[in-house]
Design an enzyme around this catalytic site. Sequence first.
Site, mmCIF file in Angstrom:
data_model
loop_
_atom_site.group_PDB
_atom_site.id
_atom_site.type_symbol
_atom_site.label_atom_id
_atom_site.label_comp_id
_atom_site.label_asym_id
_atom_site.label_seq_id
_atom_site.Cartn_x
_atom_site.Cartn_y
_atom_site.Cartn_z
ATOM 1 N N SER A 60 -15.960 -3.474 -8.910
ATOM 2 C CA SER A 60 -17.012 -2.586 -8.258
ATOM 3 C C SER A 60 -18.537 -2.971 -9.166
ATOM 4 C CB SER A 60 -16.768 -1.509 -8.299
ATOM 5 O OG SER A 60 -18.171 -0.709 -8.325
ATOM 6 N N ASP B 68 3.771 2.779 -4.889
ATOM 7 C CA ASP B 68 2.667 3.185 -5.771
ATOM 8 C C ASP B 68 2.264 2.049 -6.649
ATOM 9 O OD1 ASP B 68 0.851 3.828 -7.332
ATOM 10 O OD2 ASP B 68 2.267 6.224 -6.815
ATOM 11 N N VAL B 69 1.237 1.489 -5.903
ATOM 12 C CA VAL B 69 1.025 0.301 -7.135
ATOM 13 C C VAL B 69 1.214 0.968 -8.672
ATOM 14 C CG1 VAL B 69 -0.876 -0.681 -5.894
ATOM 15 C CG2 VAL B 69 -1.833 0.172 -7.501
ATOM 16 N N ASP C 177 0.899 -0.896 -0.348
ATOM 17 C CA ASP C 177 0.087 0.001 0.202
ATOM 18 C C ASP C 177 0.546 1.608 0.437
ATOM 19 O OD1 ASP C 177 -3.248 0.114 0.957
ATOM 20 O OD2 ASP C 177 -1.972 2.442 1.148
ATOM 21 N N LYS D 220 -13.486 0.078 -13.828
ATOM 22 C CA LYS D 220 -13.689 -0.669 -12.561
ATOM 23 C C LYS D 220 -14.328 -1.961 -13.934
ATOM 24 C CE LYS D 220 -11.960 0.257 -9.064
ATOM 25 N NZ LYS D 220 -11.444 -0.527 -8.208
ATOM 26 N N TYR E 261 -15.320 6.414 -12.644
ATOM 27 C CA TYR E 261 -14.785 5.733 -11.534
ATOM 28 C C TYR E 261 -15.404 3.879 -12.521
ATOM 29 C CZ TYR E 261 -14.795 2.293 -7.489
ATOM 30 O OH TYR E 261 -15.116 1.562 -6.905
HETATM 31 N N1 LIG Z 1 -16.009 0.330 -0.150
HETATM 32 C C1 LIG Z 1 -17.241 0.525 -1.112
HETATM 33 O O1 LIG Z 1 -18.405 0.314 -0.963
HETATM 34 C C2 LIG Z 1 -16.380 0.106 -2.630
HETATM 35 C C3 LIG Z 1 -17.482 -0.536 -3.144
HETATM 36 C C4 LIG Z 1 -16.769 -1.408 -4.936
HETATM 37 C C5 LIG Z 1 -15.952 -1.267 -4.777
HETATM 38 N N2 LIG Z 1 -14.644 -0.603 -3.714
HETATM 39 C C6 LIG Z 1 -13.346 -1.360 -4.448
HETATM 40 O O2 LIG Z 1 -12.587 -1.677 -3.385
HETATM 41 C C7 LIG Z 1 -11.670 -1.270 -3.033
HETATM 42 C C8 LIG Z 1 -11.131 -1.424 -2.121
HETATM 43 O O3 LIG Z 1 -11.824 -0.422 -1.302
HETATM 44 P P1 LIG Z 1 -11.858 0.020 0.158
HETATM 45 O O4 LIG Z 1 -13.041 0.851 0.558
HETATM 46 O O5 LIG Z 1 -11.152 -0.594 0.746
HETATM 47 O O6 LIG Z 1 -10.913 2.215 -0.461
HETATM 48 P P2 LIG Z 1 -9.738 2.344 0.619
HETATM 49 O O7 LIG Z 1 -10.158 3.878 0.772
HETATM 50 O O8 LIG Z 1 -10.350 2.284 2.299
HETATM 51 O O9 LIG Z 1 -8.747 1.546 0.574
HETATM 52 C C9 LIG Z 1 -7.631 1.562 -0.612
HETATM 53 C C10 LIG Z 1 -6.360 1.187 -0.247
HETATM 54 O O10 LIG Z 1 -6.077 1.309 -1.895
HETATM 55 C C11 LIG Z 1 -4.642 2.066 -1.166
HETATM 56 N N3 LIG Z 1 -4.283 2.630 -2.555
HETATM 57 C C12 LIG Z 1 -4.452 3.289 -2.882
HETATM 58 N N4 LIG Z 1 -4.281 4.434 -4.176
HETATM 59 C C13 LIG Z 1 -2.884 3.350 -4.184
HETATM 60 C C14 LIG Z 1 -1.764 3.818 -4.827
HETATM 61 N N5 LIG Z 1 -1.604 3.996 -6.005
HETATM 62 N N6 LIG Z 1 -0.963 2.362 -4.540
HETATM 63 C C15 LIG Z 1 -0.633 1.871 -4.097
HETATM 64 N N7 LIG Z 1 -1.938 1.890 -2.299
HETATM 65 C C16 LIG Z 1 -2.964 2.445 -2.677
HETATM 66 C C17 LIG Z 1 -4.497 3.262 -0.395
HETATM 67 O O11 LIG Z 1 -4.124 3.754 0.198
HETATM 68 C C18 LIG Z 1 -6.002 2.167 0.400
HETATM 69 O O12 LIG Z 1 -5.458 1.924 1.508
HETATM 70 C C19 LIG Z 1 -10.945 -0.412 -4.031
HETATM 71 O O13 LIG Z 1 -10.398 -1.205 -5.712
HETATM 72 C C20 LIG Z 1 -12.096 0.111 -4.156
HETATM 73 O O14 LIG Z 1 -12.372 0.017 -6.047
HETATM 74 C C21 LIG Z 1 -15.308 -0.405 -3.055
#
Ligand SMILES: NC(=O)c1ccc[n+]([C@@H]2O[C@H](COP(=O)([O-])OP(=O)(O)OC[C@H]3O[C@@H](n4cnc5c(N)ncnc54)[C@H](O)[C@@H]3O)[C@@H](O)[C@H]2O)c1
Length: 255
Positions: A141, A62-63, A40, A158, A154
């Site tokens: 998503s 960074d990913v 992360d 996705k 977004y």
């Molecule tokens: N929460 C929701 O409602 C939801 C719904 C559908 C899909 N998602 C997907 O699930 C995944 C996780 O989401 P979440 O809700 O846990 O979000 P979150 O924001 O809680 O966690 C996302 C994590 O990704 C990390 N991150 C972001 N950009 C980065 C980068 N460039 N390099 C390394 N790390 C990076 C952030 O630091 C964070 O720890 C995401 O891909 C999101 O799109 C979430």
Amino acid sequence: MPRPDRFTGRVGVVTGAASGLGRATAIGLAAEGARLVLFDRDAEGLAETAASCPGSVCVAGDVTAAADHARVLDAAAPLGPIALVATAAGILGPAAPLTDVAEADWDRLFAVNVKGTWLAIRAILPQMLAAGRGAIVTFASGAGLAGNPTMPAYSASKGAVVLLTRSLAVSHVTQGIRANCVCPGPIETPMLRDTFAQAGDAAAVAAREAAFRARNPMGRFGTVDEVAESVLFLLSDAASYITGVALPVDGGKLA
Ligand SMILES: NC(=O)c1ccc[n+]([C@@H]2O[C@H](COP(=O)([O-])OP(=O)(O)OC[C@H]3O[C@@H](n4cnc5c(N)ncnc54)[C@H](O)[C@@H]3O)[C@@H](O)[C@H]2O)c1
């Protein structure tokens, strides 16, 4: 309920492990015996997750940077060949009409959500192919399966993750690789709160939250553990005949 030993002896990589769904996935995998590389950009959050994941190692990076994925491989090497990958790192980007999205924001969104997922897989897949075994779960998503008027950029990113995953599945189905994605609906995490916060003032934020809740047949948001359970199932041998699936975990929203 954790099933001790379901992943014992397996090494996994979880991106986005510092928060939300990535953190819950990592904690679930570790509770069932996996040894993990947690990746992360948020080093502090990673350390918090690692405290609940015995035997894990952290890589802050960074990913979107191929060099950082190379550091993940280096960190995993002492643990053994990587057999499990969950790519949860992602960002929401602007929750705005497509015409209001700045080019730089579009590029960043696709860099993190799409390129970041591809880079993780590109780095790790050769090890899995050499071993003839690997399970991958990407994070798309519900917004990657149906158009979304609140966050269309977004949604587009996705949708790309869904077809990246399906293409991966059909490309390597005879080589012991399974690739699936989860498509969460609204799940209570910092990202969901950001979706609401972008609505504007307090009244608009409350209205957006109420609208999201009302659109869900169960009338509630999901929990991170409800998604992590599905991810663990798809990564486990119990899903041995499942590949190329985009699984909604959304309380029936897309039903
Ligand atoms: N929460 C929701 O409602 C939801 C719904 C559908 C899909 N998602 C997907 O699930 C995944 C996780 O989401 P979440 O809700 O846990 O979000 P979150 O924001 O809680 O966690 C996302 C994590 O990704 C990390 N991150 C972001 N950009 C980065 C980068 N460039 N390099 C390394 N790390 C990076 C952030 O630091 C964070 O720890 C995401 O891909 C999101 O799109 C979430």
